[in-house]
Enzyme design. Structure first.
Site, PDB file in Angstrom:
ATOM      1  N   VAL A 166       0.826  -1.212   0.000  1.00 40.12           N
ATOM      2  CA  VAL A 166       0.000   0.000   0.000  1.00 40.12           C
ATOM      3  C   VAL A 166       0.860   1.262   0.000  1.00 40.12           C
ATOM      4  CG1 VAL A 166      -1.945  -1.166   1.096  1.00 40.12           C
ATOM      5  CG2 VAL A 166      -0.261   0.014   2.525  1.00 40.12           C
ATOM      6  N   SER A 332      -1.641   0.706  -4.808  1.00 38.98           N
ATOM      7  CA  SER A 332      -1.019   1.433  -3.707  1.00 38.98           C
ATOM      8  C   SER A 332      -1.829   2.689  -3.377  1.00 38.98           C
ATOM      9  CB  SER A 332       0.413   1.825  -4.066  1.00 38.98           C
ATOM     10  OG  SER A 332       0.407   2.773  -5.133  1.00 38.98           O
ATOM     11  N   HIS A 333      -1.597   3.237  -2.181  1.00 37.19           N
ATOM     12  CA  HIS A 333      -2.312   4.444  -1.767  1.00 37.19           C
ATOM     13  C   HIS A 333      -2.083   5.599  -2.730  1.00 37.19           C
ATOM     14  CE1 HIS A 333      -2.510   3.015   2.706  1.00 37.19           C
ATOM     15  NE2 HIS A 333      -3.524   2.570   2.006  1.00 37.19           N
ATOM     16  N   ALA A 334      -0.835   5.788  -3.174  1.00 37.71           N
ATOM     17  CA  ALA A 334      -0.537   6.908  -4.066  1.00 37.71           C
ATOM     18  C   ALA A 334      -1.296   6.783  -5.378  1.00 37.71           C
ATOM     19  CB  ALA A 334       0.959   6.999  -4.319  1.00 37.71           C
ATOM     20  N   VAL A 337      -5.004   7.689  -4.827  1.00 38.62           N
ATOM     21  CA  VAL A 337      -5.217   9.138  -4.723  1.00 38.62           C
ATOM     22  C   VAL A 337      -5.040   9.810  -6.084  1.00 38.62           C
ATOM     23  CG1 VAL A 337      -4.353  11.260  -3.672  1.00 38.62           C
ATOM     24  CG2 VAL A 337      -4.611   9.199  -2.282  1.00 38.62           C
TER      25      VAL A 337
END
Length: 378
Positions: A166, A332-334, A337
């Site tokens: 993540v 992944s989080h990036a 977003v």
């Protein structure tokens, strides 16, 4: 004051805890835990009240006296409109009431971090934020990762805890399942793993083999479909496997469509290729960023090129035209977003920080996973 995880509801316990509570009540495999409700939240640099620490100490034996995960569960995150992926803090390997209390306080304070404030600003969220905190038994994972449900099931995984996946700090193994059948698989690099609070190198033999079996992939996809059916739409699910048991650690709505899985085939000329991370095209000068010390060099319209990103870099997403990373995965989080903000992104472009000279204009196609000099047509 504390709420057993099984009884968590969105208004008091936030989106993350409330979704896990629904899975628990349906008999799905979720680690036990409790919630410090949003009504206990206080914006302060001081410690927690003594009575709350005493209540935490009494609750800990019910979920196990081993290592714990302490995670934010803000009332505005993990909704159908915004995930706030990685914008608030998580603490792993926490032990004992004093450490838990400190981690709870730090989760509260993360609501006002630069990245969280900028994320809310970019989304036009002017509501007064509040946050609950979820305390769960930590799963000492042999392998962990993320899956997205939908027409296809997309799965990414690496050795150890899912923090590596993540956070974008490894390029994970990835698979696509269609109709229950594995239709695509790609071997990642998986050079490091996280176990509790320790990061270490992965043995070469484990780097060069897939970290999940076909049976595990099938079981994960089935659990993902069950979560989606229960929660009423496509889900972004974090999971972990310890021994032979699968645990579900988070389930939230998918807020943005994934780019298509990349197809095999070479690209000639000056094109660099990677994983399509967030769809769209953008052109701008390369700005190689190796850490926070380089943030001041970034100008509006630049193409951010970096080894990887972490949530602290989110404010740059409101400035740059596109993102290119050397490692990291689609889930992944990036990447999440970037998709929410409509920012084209290409991930896992080998040697991007050296192959793309600073200041040179490039065109980034986040749908196909290609980065080319701006003067070259697609």
């Amino acid at each position: 004051m504390l709420i057993d995880l099984t009884d968590a509801e969105p208004a008091t316990s936030g989106g993350k805890a409330a979704a896990l509570a629904r899975l628990l009540r349906a008999g799905m495999p979720v680690p036990p835990g409790f919630v410090v409700p949003s009504t206990a939240y206080q914006r302060t640099d001081e410690g927690l009240p003594a009575e709350l620490i005493d209540e935490i100490a009494q609750a800990l034996p019910r979920i196990g006296d081993g290592h714990l995960a302490v995670r934010s569960s803000a009332t505005s995150e993990d909704t159908t409109h915004a995930t706030a992926a990685g914008q608030h803090d998580t603490f792993l390997g926490v032990r004992g009431p004093d450490q838990v209390a400190d981690a709870v306080r730090r989760c509260w304070l993360s609501l006002w971090s630069a990245r969280a404030v900028e994320y809310r600003r970019r989304r036009g969220d002017t509501r007064s934020p509040s946050v609950a905190v979820l305390v769960q038994r930590l799963v000492d994972a042999d392998v962990a990762g993320v899956l997205f449900t939908g027409d296809d099931t997309r799965i990414e995984a690496s050795w150890g805890l899912g923090a590596s996946v993540v956070s974008g700090h490894v390029t994970p193994d990835s698979w696509t399942l269609t109709g229950g059948e594995i239709t695509r698989r790609s071997l990642g690099t998986k050079k490091t793993r996280v176990d509790r609070t320790v990061t270490r190198e992965v043995a070469r033999a484990d780097r060069e083999r897939f970290c999940l079996t076909d049976d595990e992939l099938t079981r994960l996809a089935q659990l993902g479909r069950q979560a989606a059916d229960l929660l009423g739409g496509p889900q972004d699910v974090e999971w972990a496997i310890a021994g032979s048991r699968i645990w579900l650690l988070q389930s939230r709505p998918v807020t943005s469509a994934l780019p298509p899985a990349p197809t095999a085939g070479g690209d000639g000329g000056e094109a660099l290729t990677g994983t399509p991370g967030s769809p769209g095209r953008a052109t701008g000068p390369v700005r190689v960023v190796r850490g926070p010390a380089d943030f001041a060099r970034v100008r509006p319209g630049d193409v951010l090129v970096c080894r990887t990103t972490d949530p602290a870099w989110t404010p740059l997403f409101g400035v740059v035209a596109a993102v290119v990373t050397e490692i990291g995965g689609l889930l992944s989080h990036a990447a999440i977003v970037a998709r929410e903000q409509g920012l084209p992104a290409v991930l896992a472009v080998r040697d991007a920080t050296t192959a793309l000279p600073d200041g040179v204009p490039v065109e980034v196609d986040g749908s196909s996973g290609r980065v080319v000099p701006a003067h070259r047509p697609y």
